[in-house]
Design a protein around this motif. Structure first.
Motif, mmCIF file in Angstrom:
data_model
loop_
_atom_site.group_PDB
_atom_site.id
_atom_site.type_symbol
_atom_site.label_atom_id
_atom_site.label_comp_id
_atom_site.label_asym_id
_atom_site.label_seq_id
_atom_site.Cartn_x
_atom_site.Cartn_y
_atom_site.Cartn_z
ATOM 1 N N THR A 82 0.849 -1.192 0.000
ATOM 2 C CA THR A 82 0.000 0.000 0.000
ATOM 3 C C THR A 82 0.884 1.241 0.000
ATOM 4 N N PRO A 83 0.824 2.040 -1.077
ATOM 5 C CA PRO A 83 1.647 3.258 -1.120
ATOM 6 C C PRO A 83 1.073 4.360 -0.242
ATOM 7 N N PHE A 84 1.933 5.220 0.255
ATOM 8 C CA PHE A 84 1.493 6.379 1.029
ATOM 9 C C PHE A 84 2.344 7.586 0.667
ATOM 10 N N LEU A 124 -0.820 6.953 7.067
ATOM 11 C CA LEU A 124 -0.122 5.690 6.810
ATOM 12 C C LEU A 124 -1.192 4.603 6.822
ATOM 13 N N GLY A 125 -1.874 4.459 5.710
ATOM 14 C CA GLY A 125 -3.060 3.617 5.676
ATOM 15 C C GLY A 125 -2.777 2.150 5.414
ATOM 16 N N ASP A 154 5.380 6.312 -1.591
ATOM 17 C CA ASP A 154 5.259 6.496 -3.044
ATOM 18 C C ASP A 154 4.148 7.517 -3.284
ATOM 19 N N ALA A 155 4.520 8.777 -3.285
ATOM 20 C CA ALA A 155 3.525 9.848 -3.385
ATOM 21 C C ALA A 155 2.735 9.770 -4.683
ATOM 22 N N GLU A 172 -1.300 9.340 -4.865
ATOM 23 C CA GLU A 172 -2.126 10.415 -5.408
ATOM 24 C C GLU A 172 -3.076 9.934 -6.495
ATOM 25 N N LYS A 173 -2.771 8.813 -7.138
ATOM 26 C CA LYS A 173 -3.709 8.244 -8.112
ATOM 27 C C LYS A 173 -4.973 7.731 -7.429
ATOM 28 N N ALA A 174 -4.800 7.177 -6.231
ATOM 29 C CA ALA A 174 -5.948 6.629 -5.507
ATOM 30 C C ALA A 174 -6.633 7.664 -4.626
ATOM 31 N N GLU A 175 -5.956 8.784 -4.364
ATOM 32 C CA GLU A 175 -6.433 9.736 -3.371
ATOM 33 C C GLU A 175 -7.796 10.354 -3.681
#
Length: 387
Positions: free
Chosen positions: A10-12, A58-59, A348-349, A353-356
Motif C-alpha cells: 500500500t503506497p502512502f 499511513l493507511g 510512493d507519493a 495520489e492516483k488513488a487519493e
C-alpha cells in the motif's frame, strides 16, 4: 486458488514531520504536537466528546481507510493515563462512539455490498498503557482508536502469499498462547456469557476462505445483521465479550505472576472465573509453564504484556454475514493480520495520489452522514473544506 495469508503493498505520501533531536519516533508520535498535525492535516470531523475522525496518512488500504480516535491528548497529558480500551471510556462518549461506528459500518457495506468484491472490517486494538514507551513496536498513538477498512478482494487474490511464520500473524492456533494451550477452557469461558444477539459461529463460517483467517478464535455471528448495530443491546453484548476477554487475560497473567494468586480485583464475571478458570487444571498448568519460562528466559519475560492487550473487530464473512471476534494482541502486528492480510506500506507519493481522489470522496461522504446525524462538525485541511 491456494488459501493462505496475503501480503499486499500500500503506497502512502511521506509525512513531512521532523522528530526533535533526542526523541525516539514512537515518543514523538505520542505527543500532542503530532496529534495536532493529525487533526490539522488529516482530520475530517471532531465533536465535543473528543472523538476525531481522520484520514489514515499511513493507511492499510487506499480503497477505504479511516479511523476514529478518542483524542485525549490535550486533556490527559500523561500518555500512560489515557483510555486505551472501551471499558475505560465514559458512557456519554461511548454512546456517541457506538453511533459513529454504526453509521460508518453501514456506509462501508453500502459502498461494497458484495463480499466477493471487498473484505470489510471495523475494529479496535488495545494500546496497552503499561507498555514502556521505548519498547520496540510500541503503538505510536497511545489512545483508543477504531479502524474502518475495506480491501479489494481482487488485489488480495493477486497478492503473493505471506510468510505463514511471520510473527505478526499471531492469531491462529499455532501461535496464540490461549489457543494453543487452553483452547477448550477459553471457549468454555466465553460460552458462559449471557449473549442473545451474538450467536457463537463455527470456524468454517467465520473464516475468510481466501486467507484462511481468523484461525482458532471464538467468533460470533451478529443475528439480524447491520440493523442490529442500531440496537444498544448489541453494543452491550459487544462490551460483554471484551469484558470477558479482559477477565480471562487478567486472571491468567495474575496466575503467571504469582502462583495460587487470589482472583483479581474488580472483575466482571467472578462466578465464571471461579468455576471455569481457578479450578481448571489446564488453565493453571499453562500458567505454570509461562511462569517457569519467565524465570529462566529474560527475553521471553520482557515481551510479556501483563495487562490486557487485545484486538476486537466486526467483519463480513464470505456469506455476507457480520462476525465479531476477539484475539490476543502482540507486539508489532496490525488489526488486518487478524484476517490474514499483511500490509507492506511503501512511500510512493505518485502512486498514492492516483488513488487519493476516490478515497477522499468516500471519506467526505462518510463525514457528511456523521454531521447529518449530529455526531460532529467538519474540519478544514489543505486537502478539503470543513463542509
Amino acid at each position: 486458488m491456494q488459501t493462505g495469508p496475503r501480503e499486499i503493498t500500500t503506497p502512502f505520501r511521506p509525512i513531512p514531520l521532523d522528530v526533535p533531536d533526542g526523541m525516539a519516533p514512537n515518543e514523538f508520535f505520542n505527543s500532542t504536537e503530532n496529534l495536532n498535525d493529525l487533526e490539522n492535516n488529516n482530520g475530517l470531523l471532531r465533536n465535543p466528546e473528543n472523538l476525531l475522525l481522520y484520514r489514515k496518512a499511513l493507511g492499510h488500504s487506499n480503497l477505504f481507510d479511516t479511523s476514529i480516535i478518542y483524542n485525549t491528548s490535550k486533556c490527559i497529558l500523561n500518555p500512560l493515563g489515557r483510555p486505551v480500551r472501551r471499558t475505560q471510556v465514559p458512557d456519554d462518549v461511548k454512546h456517541v462512539w457506538n453511533r459513529m461506528n454504526q453509521i460508518l459500518i453501514s456506509y462501508m457495506l453500502e459502498l461494497f455490498p458484495d463480499p466477493e468484491d471487498a473484505l470489510v472490517l471495523a475494529g479496535e486494538a488495545s494500546l496497552d498503557a503499561t507498555w514502556p514507551l521505548t519498547s520496540p513496536g510500541v503503538p505510536s498513538i497511545r489512545m483508543l482508536h477504531n479502524h474502518f477498512i475495506a480491501f479489494d478482494i481482487q488485489q488480495l487474490r493477486e497478492a503473493k502469499l505471506a510468510d505463514r511464520h511471520n510473527p505478526n500473524l499471531t492469531d491462529g492456533g499455532q501461535h496464540s498462547l490461549f489457543q494453543k494451550h487452553m483452547r477448550d477452557v477459553y471457549r468454555d469461558f466465553f460460552d458462559s456469557l449471557d449473549l442473545n444477539i451474538l450467536k457463537l459461529a463455527g470456524e468454517n463460517s467465520s473464516r475468510i476462505h481466501l486467507t484462511g483467517y481468523p484461525q482458532g478464535l471464538p467468533s460470533w455471528e451478529i443475528q439480524g445483521g447491520i440493523e442490529r448495530l442500531k440496537d444498544i443491546c448489541f453494543w452491550r453484548e459487544y462490551d460483554e465479550i471484551l469484558k470477558g476477554f479482559i477477565d480471562f487475560y487478567r486472571t491468567f497473567f495474575t496466575q503467571v505472576s504469582t502462583r495460587n494468586a487470589p482472583m483479581p480485583k474488580d472483575v466482571w464475571f467472578p462466578d465464571q472465573i471461579e468455576k471455569k478458570l481457578l479450578y481448571n487444571n489446564a488453565f493453571l498448568a499453562t500458567a505454570k509453564k509461562v511462569r517457569d519460562r519467565c524465570i529462566t528466559d529474560a527475553k521471553y519475560a520482557n515481551a510479556i504484556r501483563w495487562q490486557p492487550a487485545f484486538k476486537q473487530l466486526i467483519y463480513r464473512n464470505d456469506e455476507g454475514k457480520l462476525i465479531v471476534t476477539i484475539s490476543q494482541n502482540s507486539i508489532g502486528n496490525a488489526i488486518t493480520e487478524l484476517l490474514g492480510v499483511v500490509v507492506k506500506r511503501t512511500p510512493d507519493a505518485a502512486a498514492y495520489e492516483k488513488a487519493e481522489p476516490a478515497l477522499i470522496k468516500k471519506l467526505l461522504e462518510a463525514r457528511r452522514r456523521l454531521i447529518q446525524a449530529d455526531l460532529g462538525e467538519g474540519i478544514a485541511t489543505p486537502y478539503w473544506e470543513a463542509e
